[in-house]
Design an enzyme around this catalytic site. Structure first.
Site, PDB file in Angstrom:
ATOM      1  N   TYR A 140       0.863  -1.188   0.000  1.00  0.00           N
ATOM      2  CA  TYR A 140       0.000   0.000   0.000  1.00  0.00           C
ATOM      3  C   TYR A 140       0.895   1.232   0.000  1.00  0.00           C
ATOM      4  O   TYR A 140       1.589   1.516   0.998  1.00  0.00           O
ATOM      5  CB  TYR A 140      -0.907  -0.013   1.231  1.00  0.00           C
ATOM      6  CG  TYR A 140      -1.800   1.206   1.298  1.00  0.00           C
ATOM      7  CD1 TYR A 140      -2.857   1.351   0.407  1.00  0.00           C
ATOM      8  CD2 TYR A 140      -1.579   2.212   2.240  1.00  0.00           C
ATOM      9  CE1 TYR A 140      -3.674   2.475   0.454  1.00  0.00           C
ATOM     10  CE2 TYR A 140      -2.395   3.330   2.287  1.00  0.00           C
ATOM     11  CZ  TYR A 140      -3.430   3.442   1.394  1.00  0.00           C
ATOM     12  OH  TYR A 140      -4.241   4.559   1.432  1.00  0.00           O
ATOM     13  N   GLN A 142       1.185   4.950  -0.028  1.00  0.00           N
ATOM     14  CA  GLN A 142       0.600   6.283   0.165  1.00  0.00           C
ATOM     15  C   GLN A 142       1.692   7.311   0.470  1.00  0.00           C
ATOM     16  O   GLN A 142       1.851   8.293  -0.244  1.00  0.00           O
ATOM     17  CB  GLN A 142      -0.417   6.228   1.313  1.00  0.00           C
ATOM     18  CG  GLN A 142      -1.041   7.581   1.628  1.00  0.00           C
ATOM     19  CD  GLN A 142      -2.171   7.443   2.628  1.00  0.00           C
ATOM     20  OE1 GLN A 142      -3.078   6.658   2.434  1.00  0.00           O
ATOM     21  NE2 GLN A 142      -2.124   8.212   3.700  1.00  0.00           N
ATOM     22  N   THR A 143       2.472   7.044   1.513  1.00  0.00           N
ATOM     23  CA  THR A 143       3.455   8.027   1.987  1.00  0.00           C
ATOM     24  C   THR A 143       4.520   8.333   0.930  1.00  0.00           C
ATOM     25  O   THR A 143       4.980   7.445   0.208  1.00  0.00           O
ATOM     26  CB  THR A 143       4.138   7.462   3.255  1.00  0.00           C
ATOM     27  OG1 THR A 143       3.119   7.125   4.181  1.00  0.00           O
ATOM     28  CG2 THR A 143       5.087   8.462   3.876  1.00  0.00           C
ATOM     29  N   GLY A 182       5.991  -0.769   3.109  1.00  0.00           N
ATOM     30  CA  GLY A 182       6.339  -2.141   3.490  1.00  0.00           C
ATOM     31  C   GLY A 182       5.990  -3.114   2.382  1.00  0.00           C
ATOM     32  O   GLY A 182       4.958  -2.986   1.732  1.00  0.00           O
ATOM     33  N   ARG A 311      14.299 -11.935  40.875  1.00  0.00           N
ATOM     34  CA  ARG A 311      15.497 -11.119  41.063  1.00  0.00           C
ATOM     35  C   ARG A 311      15.513 -10.619  42.504  1.00  0.00           C
ATOM     36  O   ARG A 311      14.581  -9.943  42.939  1.00  0.00           O
ATOM     37  CB  ARG A 311      15.447  -9.917  40.107  1.00  0.00           C
ATOM     38  CG  ARG A 311      16.567  -8.908  40.275  1.00  0.00           C
ATOM     39  CD  ARG A 311      17.882  -9.463  39.775  1.00  0.00           C
ATOM     40  NE  ARG A 311      18.910  -8.437  39.669  1.00  0.00           N
ATOM     41  CZ  ARG A 311      20.151  -8.711  39.304  1.00  0.00           C
ATOM     42  NH1 ARG A 311      20.509  -9.956  39.014  1.00  0.00           N
ATOM     43  NH2 ARG A 311      21.051  -7.754  39.220  1.00  0.00           N
ATOM     44  N   ARG A 335       6.089   0.851  38.473  1.00  0.00           N
ATOM     45  CA  ARG A 335       6.475   0.959  37.053  1.00  0.00           C
ATOM     46  C   ARG A 335       6.024  -0.241  36.220  1.00  0.00           C
ATOM     47  O   ARG A 335       6.020  -0.168  35.001  1.00  0.00           O
ATOM     48  CB  ARG A 335       7.992   1.156  36.957  1.00  0.00           C
ATOM     49  CG  ARG A 335       8.400   2.561  37.395  1.00  0.00           C
ATOM     50  CD  ARG A 335       9.887   2.764  37.274  1.00  0.00           C
ATOM     51  NE  ARG A 335      10.612   1.941  38.226  1.00  0.00           N
ATOM     52  CZ  ARG A 335      11.894   1.606  38.090  1.00  0.00           C
ATOM     53  NH1 ARG A 335      12.572   2.007  37.044  1.00  0.00           N
ATOM     54  NH2 ARG A 335      12.483   0.857  38.995  1.00  0.00           N
ATOM     55  N   GLU A 426      -0.395   4.361  10.211  1.00  0.00           N
ATOM     56  CA  GLU A 426      -1.869   4.346  10.318  1.00  0.00           C
ATOM     57  C   GLU A 426      -2.391   5.587  11.026  1.00  0.00           C
ATOM     58  O   GLU A 426      -3.295   5.528  11.848  1.00  0.00           O
ATOM     59  CB  GLU A 426      -2.362   3.099  11.066  1.00  0.00           C
ATOM     60  CG  GLU A 426      -1.994   1.793  10.430  1.00  0.00           C
ATOM     61  CD  GLU A 426      -2.252   1.773   8.949  1.00  0.00           C
ATOM     62  OE1 GLU A 426      -3.260   2.352   8.508  1.00  0.00           O
ATOM     63  OE2 GLU A 426      -1.417   1.213   8.222  1.00  0.00           O
TER      64      GLU A 426
END
Ligand SMILES: Cc1cc2nc3c(=O)[nH]c(=O)nc-3n(C[C@H](O)[C@H](O)[C@H](O)COP(=O)(O)OP(=O)(O)OC[C@H]3O[C@@H](n4cnc5c(N)ncnc54)[C@H](O)[C@@H]3O)c2cc1C
Length: 688
Positions: A140, A142-143, A182, A311, A335, A426
């Site tokens: 595809y 486009q860019t 791609g 750990r 976190r 996208e």
């Protein structure tokens, strides 16, 4: 006393023993249901049996090697897809599980969906079988080098030649070269090219065209088409993102994709019934990116939680002489565990979005476009928010792993590198927030004019703005910390904040601000609105799924309680992150804000005992995780050491049988034996 290695296995077993619910009861949620999970697990086993998909040495390979490895994967994937008659959904899971962007990825994720949604029925009859069978391999395009987001500024042209009944595709400048495409660089023989449609000198804007790129006989580029792989990138290493220029390439008039707009042989242009219809393909991909974000967060959480449980570091328990599991430090929990809660929130919103998209697709076949705007706006807003949440959260989780998180063996780096691009493609994330905000602003203006108008559920709160005087008096009703846990109070708070940001945007616009000066207001508003719908979806989804019985068994109760603890964490963490926006108009009092902070700490404590259970619930296989730190059995140190065995620098050719490194004689020996001259230290300056 057990060895450190044995202690890791004891620690992970102890974590599982204290889990209050059965993790396997949640796995189907992340696979899209029980039945789908069975099918997908069979696909995973199929991939694991195939040597071509083996990932043992993937972390050691450079770009060219990864591309070369990917070609046999492509062939085997298509063989197995055909042999087993995999549905598009199953095929998509197959590729997710391979866990590498095989270079035909865009054929199925973009080219085919765009073709299916934008080619007319007659065109699909001709092209469909070729494309479904990989005779046509597509991308595809486009860019361009000069423009990506600003679709109206694309330069590639498709000019109708009325005499020959052909389009002439042309890239007039370097900046008009297609870039980032791609599957284009090496693989594709066709592209859907977005180009400005021009008839008799009139520009009708960008439209899609099916353009042959390479010969179907021998794969050589066709005359007038220049194609190259575009070079190294942050991620998607095996993918051949490419560059293409067209020099007056001729294609038949009927190669314009004509489901929504048409051009007749005498050059008459018919426009679509709705201008946004043509972007249906993008909406579908955005919807899948929401689910992809959830799975990527879940993956990072699995690794980070398991490793943090085995750990041990720092404070020593004098009775056992064991150091503390790092997962017991609040700073580590803070976190990692919110990311777990965001994964759940995102998966529930993914379900919500999938349902809306399915409804939209059913409606559209009857010519009903009423859901189009909602589908477009909510898929954009969620894509923008969830991909950022995941991209940032995974990095934070990686940092939680300390030094080992910097090793590819952690399993946290390769997939995150691939994931990072989702914030850009996208629809660039920040730009999407403008579309969401524009829509909400319009709804607000409409509702002020017509207060009885119908609003879909997620934007119904905007009605509260009609009576402005009352709206500004609204305050959070919680009189105690316990009341802050009331879902209604929470939803009202998030609605109020989003509504207030709509008024601020409207006021700024009314005072004459240019839209382009309002970027920050749009970012804030879109985020506020999406956070609200995610909390609502999470709440509704969990109650519907896990609070189903009036006489629950203890197993059901425990599960519900566990998922509610994750819901609370998602709510209070999000609230705490955005506290300023709840405080600045006095909706929250400082005391309520302090309850919220306490609720974050309490929620972390509530989730902590089940943390490893939640990591297990996602159902990732060790092969997929490909992580020394996050495998099911907790043997992190042994696996780290085992993985070094595969490092090419440790193999024959780089090290001789005595363990001496390649290049020693030529490059190291002269240094060690003083054959490169003596170093003369000079005070303050060199000899240069
Ligand atoms: C890995 C990868 C794969 C891709 N695959 C494909 C593909 O297969 N096919 C394809 O066609 N494309 C593909 N793309 C391209 C992608 O779709 C674009 O990069 C994306 O749409 C963003 O456009 P851009 O690069 O022009 O960014 P720009 O638009 O130049 O953005 C640059 C910056 O400017 C900001 N900005 C731009 N305009 C505005 C504005 N109006 N207001 C405020 N801020 C603004 C953006 O937020 C951003 O921070 C791919 C990209 C990547 C990274």
């Amino acid at each position: 006393m057990p060895s450190v290695e044995n202690q890791q296995q004891l620690d992970i077993a102890a974590e599982r023993a204290k889990c209050t619910f059965d993790p396997s009861q949640l796995t189907a949620l992340f696979y899209g249901g029980e039945e789908k999970m069975q099918r997908f697990k069979a696909i995973e086993a199929m991939v694991d049996r195939e040597p071509v998909f083996d990932r043992t040495d993937r972390y050691f390979l450079g770009r060219t090697e990864r591309f070369k490895r990917a070609l046999p994967m492509v062939k085997r994937y298509v063989e197995l897809r055909n042999e087993h008659g995999l549905t598009p959904e199953e095929a998509a899971h197959f590729k997710v599980y391979i866990d590498d962007y095989i270079p035909v990825h865009l054929h199925e994720s973009m080219f085919l969906p765009v073709l299916r949604s934008q080619a007319s029925d007659e065109q699909l009859k001709v092209w469909g079988p070729h494309a479904e069978n990989y005779h046509y391999i597509g991308c595809y395009a486009q860019t361009e080098l000069g423009h990506g987001s600003a679709l109206s500024r694309l330069e590639t042209t498709a000019t109708l030649d009325l005499i020959t009944d052909q389009w002439v595709i042309n890239s007039p400048t370097q900046s008009s070269a297609k870039f980032w495409i791609g599957t284009l660089g090496k693989m594709a023989n066709h592209a859907v090219v977005q180009a400005k449609l021009i008839i008799n000198g009139k520009d009708y804007g960008s439209h899609p065209f099916l353009v042959p790129l390479r010969s179907l006989k021998d794969h050589t580029p066709l005359p007038g088409v220049v194609i190259k792989d575009q070079g190294p990138k942050q991620g998607a290493i095996s993918m051949d993102n490419g560059y293409a220029r067209f020099n007056h390439v001729r294609i038949p008039r009927t190669n314009m994709l004509m489901r929504f707009s048409q051009v007749s042989a005498d050059g008459v242009y018919s426009k679509p019934i709705h201008p946004k219809l043509a972007y249906g393909g993008m909406t579908a991909v955005r919807t899948t990116l929401i689910n992809h974000s959830a799975l990527s967060m879940a993956r990072a959480v699995t690794i980070a939680t398991r490793y943090s449980a085995v750990r041990r570091q720092g404070n020593v328990d004098l009775k056992t002489d064991l150091e503390t599991q790092v997962l017991d430090y609040p700073a580590v929990q803070y976190r990692i565990l919110p990311l777990l809660s965001h994964a759940f929130a995102t998966i529930f919103s993914g379900y919500w979005m999938n349902d809306m998209y399915a409804q939209y697709n059913a409606d559209i076949t009857k010519g009903d476009t009423s859901l189009l705007k909602d589908v477009h706006v909510y898929s954009s807003g969620l894509k923008s928010y969830c991909t950022k949440l995941a991209a940032d959260g995974i990095e934070e989780a990686r940092r939680c792993l300390g030094g080992h998180g910097f090793s590819l063996f952690s399993g946290m780096i390769d997939f995150h590198r691939q994931f990072l691009a989702t914030v850009t493609y996208e629809g660039e994330n920040v730009l999407l927030t403008q579309q969401v905000s524009r829509y909400l602003l319009k709804l607000y203006k409409d509702v002020v004019r017509k207060p009885a108008m119908h609003l879909s559920a997620p934007s119904r709160y905007i009605v509260s703005l009609v009576d402005h005087g009352r709206f500004v008096q609204q305050r959070c009703a919680a009189r105690s910390m316990a009341e802050l846990y009331n879902p209604e109070i929470i939803l009202k708070a998030f609605q109020h904040r989003a509504a207030r940001l709509i008024i601020e945007l409207a006021q700024a616009e009314k005072q004459g601000a240019q839209w382009s000066d309002l970027n920050l207001e749009c970012m804030r508003l879109s985020k506020a609105h999406v956070q609200y719908i995610m909390i609502e979806n999470f709440h509704n989804g969990l109650e519907k799924r896990y609070n189903t019985s009036s006489n629950p068994t203890s197993t059901q109760e425990n599960l519900l309680e566990a998922v509610r603890s994750v819901y609370n964490l998602h709510v209070f963490y999000t609230l705490e992150t955005e506290l300023a926006e709840f405080l600045e108009d006095g909706y929250f009092s400082p005391e309520q804000a302090s309850w919220c902070r306490q609720a974050v700490k309490d929620s972390l404590k509530a989730v902590r005992p089940n943390a490893v259970g939640f990591a297990d619930c996602f159902g990732f296989t060790d092969k997929f995780l490909n992580s020394a730190l996050g495998s099911y059995d907790g043997r992190a140190y042994e696996r780290m050491a085992e993985m070094t065995e595969h490092e090419p620098l440790n193999q024959a050719g780089m090290t001789d049988e005595r363990g001496v490194v390649w290049g020693y004689e030529e490059f190291l020996r002269p240094l060690i034996f003083g054959e490169v001259g003596a170093f003369k230290a000079r005070k303050g300056e060199s000899k240069l």
